[in-house]
Design an enzyme around this catalytic site. Sequence first.
Site, PDB file in Angstrom:
ATOM      1  CG  ASP A 136      10.159  23.015 -32.630  1.00 40.14           C
ATOM      2  OD1 ASP A 136      10.428  22.430 -33.692  1.00 40.14           O
ATOM      3  OD2 ASP A 136      10.868  23.928 -32.156  1.00 40.14           O
ATOM      4  CG  ASP A 139      13.099  27.193 -29.252  1.00 37.12           C
ATOM      5  OD1 ASP A 139      12.876  26.877 -30.442  1.00 37.12           O
ATOM      6  OD2 ASP A 139      14.086  27.862 -28.906  1.00 37.12           O
ATOM      7  CG  ASN A 177       2.283  -2.945   6.660  1.00 34.38           C
ATOM      8  OD1 ASN A 177       2.987  -3.202   5.704  1.00 34.38           O
ATOM      9  ND2 ASN A 177       1.256  -2.121   6.598  1.00 34.38           N
ATOM     10  CG  ASN A 232       6.948 -11.468   5.220  1.00 38.67           C
ATOM     11  OD1 ASN A 232       7.873 -12.032   5.804  1.00 38.67           O
ATOM     12  ND2 ASN A 232       6.824 -10.145   5.185  1.00 38.67           N
ATOM     13  CD  GLU A 249       0.330  -0.891   3.193  1.00 43.62           C
ATOM     14  OE1 GLU A 249       0.794  -0.785   4.323  1.00 43.62           O
ATOM     15  OE2 GLU A 249       0.391  -1.946   2.533  1.00 43.62           O
ATOM     16  CG  ASP A 290      16.420  23.905 -34.346  1.00 43.88           C
ATOM     17  OD1 ASP A 290      17.032  23.525 -35.359  1.00 43.88           O
ATOM     18  OD2 ASP A 290      15.912  25.031 -34.235  1.00 43.88           O
TER      19      ASP A 290
END
Length: 862
Positions: A613, A609, A702, A677, A304, A346
């Site tokens: 583009d 830019d 936990n 586990n 979680e 570019d």
Amino acid sequence: MTDDLGNLPPPAPAATAAEPEPEQIWQDPTDSLLARLRTHPGGLDSNEVQARLAAFGPNDAATVKRNPLWLQFLARFGNPLILILLIASAVSAATGDVASFVVIFCIIMVSIIFDFVQEVRAQNAVEALRQSVAVQASTRRDGQVVSVPLHDLVPGDIVELIAGDLIPADSRLLESRDLYINQALLTGEPYPVEKQAGNHAAGADNPAGASNAVFAGTSVISGTATALVCRTGKRTALGQLATSLAEKPPATAFTVGIRRFGILIMRFTVLMVLFVVIVNIVFHRPMLQSLMFAVALAVGLTPELLPMIVTVTLARSAMQMARRKVIVKRLAAIHDLGAMTVLCTDKTGTLTEAAIRLVRAVDGHGADSPHAFACAYVNSRFESGMKSPLDEAILAARPFDMADFRKVDEVPFDFERRRVSVLVDHGAARRLIVKGAAEDLLRLSGAYQDADGVEKPLDAAARAAFQATLDGLGAQGYRVLGIASRTVDASHRTAMIADESNLVFTGFAVFLDPPKTSAGATIRALAQAGVAVKVLTGDNELVSRHVFAEIGVPVTGVLTGAAIEHLTAEALLGQVRRVNLFCRVNPQQKQRVLLALKRLGEVVGFMGDGINDAPALHAADVGISVDGAADVARAAADLILLEHDLSVVREAVAAGRATVQNVSKYVLMGASSNFGNMFSMAGATLILPFLPMLPIQVLLNNLIYNVSEIAIPFDRVDPEAVERPVKWDIRLIERFMLVFGPVSSLFDFITFGALLLLFNAGESLFQTGWFIESITTQTLVVFCIRTRRLFFQSRPRLFLAAMNLGAVALAIGLAMVSIGKWFGFVTPPPLFFVFLVVATLAYLGLVEVTKVFFYRFMARQQ
């Protein structure tokens, strides 16, 4: 706001101003529309803006709103496992075990609050970074033109638009000049549409086609305008189509991998819980306690914390990148950056200094030409779109007297024609002056002006001489624009593309943009890091080759836009991997190159830019722009560079790779410990006449483990781990879980045997002993899993070491103090701690040996 737009209330505070119905944006006369919105051409004042924001809400139709904090917090209780556990513990309290209910409730609350606080802090930090590069609108407020974020606009605002701007809201044009709009988002039509201010709209049968209105989500290609904001947010045409247009982008490999891992663990968890419940029923154990244990086990085995760890890790990386002058707009792009194998960019500003200056204006033979400079200056001065660096260089070169010139009309620049034309009056003559790609203007010219201004036919010999001049300038690294013109009749009042023919060639404007000294070293460093750099430029091949030579980077192959135009999709696939220089390419060709690279399995970044583009930025896996870029480019980009330099990208790539590695550490930890586990719990449930851990102890285990792992996002990463692109590898995670999970379980079973046979442990001692051993091995193994080196050869961050050693100390301490009785702990005998040290060292040693063979095997599989 009134619902009956035909019966407006009397003048009142601005918040009661009524938005016009959709068709009234273009049907109402301008004066009527201004009155309806209770505004004027000077704009609103600050008090009115705040009132209207309260009435109409923010202008953010495309933004996914976050729930209020209290709802986000309560949503965490929606986890069915949490609800079942709380209900079961409440039933337990009702039967007399109040202490268990209080402890379980406190553990759950601490865990939820911790998760909530960490994630909200991370989200807020990332949102602050996004806002720092938010697209702004030029708006008239309090009698001044100010820049405000788009989401702060309200109906009645007056906005000013130039080329490159996003249209911030559905608006009526008050003034316009040579305005061309890209409406592809709303209409699918790729070609720009001309818009003009006026009371009568042409093309109003289609809302986006109304000639006197502009709409949110579209963008200005060229020209200027002043517009009245009429509808904002979800009431815009874009907002009404949001469900179909604002589709989520395809999930990245990183997102899919995280989801697959979570689902995998959840499936194992469900099976384990069912197994535990069935075994307890068969052995006739107390049903309520068995149910609480099964639910607590599900909570303990479920990852979680994974979403929070991912969010915090990515957010921390975003903040680190911000310090390195990179603003992250989309968190998942950090993974894409780390996985990037090809960067397309570019030339200007990356390979060159972007300090463009006009060095000469020459005729076709290369001699200085005042007339060529005059034509270039007039064209740049009258061009209404956003001035390019070349235009600015022309205007800054030297003063020129414009007193006798008057603009009549213009054909704006576009990236297909690669030129701009202005129609001007000079004295009694009317002339079309054209500036653009030199090769195209030579092709469109049928005559030229000699040094004395006499027009002569542009025959084959002159054309060859002019081409030689152009090639010579390109070979010297100069950028060149062609200049041409033609005389038109005085009755000719409208400039059209068809007029750009039979031109008289005037000469060349010659520019110098010095190569960036650091570019070559940065490109080589990126290549060594597994990122190939490909340059996509509008310049010609000679200029681009010269720049490559200056920075010391070999040209491995060249493709021009003209060649790409004639290549099939399959033929292009065969070329793009080899070629690293693409010249004279338009926006559509850039997009084709990127899509071809993606089809080959490359993870592609694009750095741009300009207005042109945006398509490539959308097509790339990770779009990169700069802070001073056009609005459309910044809006399309995932990352914004505050400094236009490839070295910044290189640093960001390393940071992205480190981020993915740190998330992987947590996932590998969870994969090994959770899977181990499960085996351990299954075995313990079968052989023990009591629960191997109390539900409280499972939850506490936990919580302590999760808290210890919050340091993972802050851990350092080995240099060799970020030398190559890092892709999310779910296959490696699954195999890691299947190998290291049983190793973890082996030592759990050894602990079971030692507790039962050596220490004759009863229920409480067994549960206490396994709790301590589980926490110790589960947390300390991070020192092995966090690196592929031997653990002592890689130094973790002090924070990580302190949190994990602190978790072990806390687990042992709880068993030694009186408060431990609340959790069912007893104090183990001293010899248990001797066993704990030996078992832990043996476990970490076996993990180290297994790790060496595991990664060798995985390397052979690749």
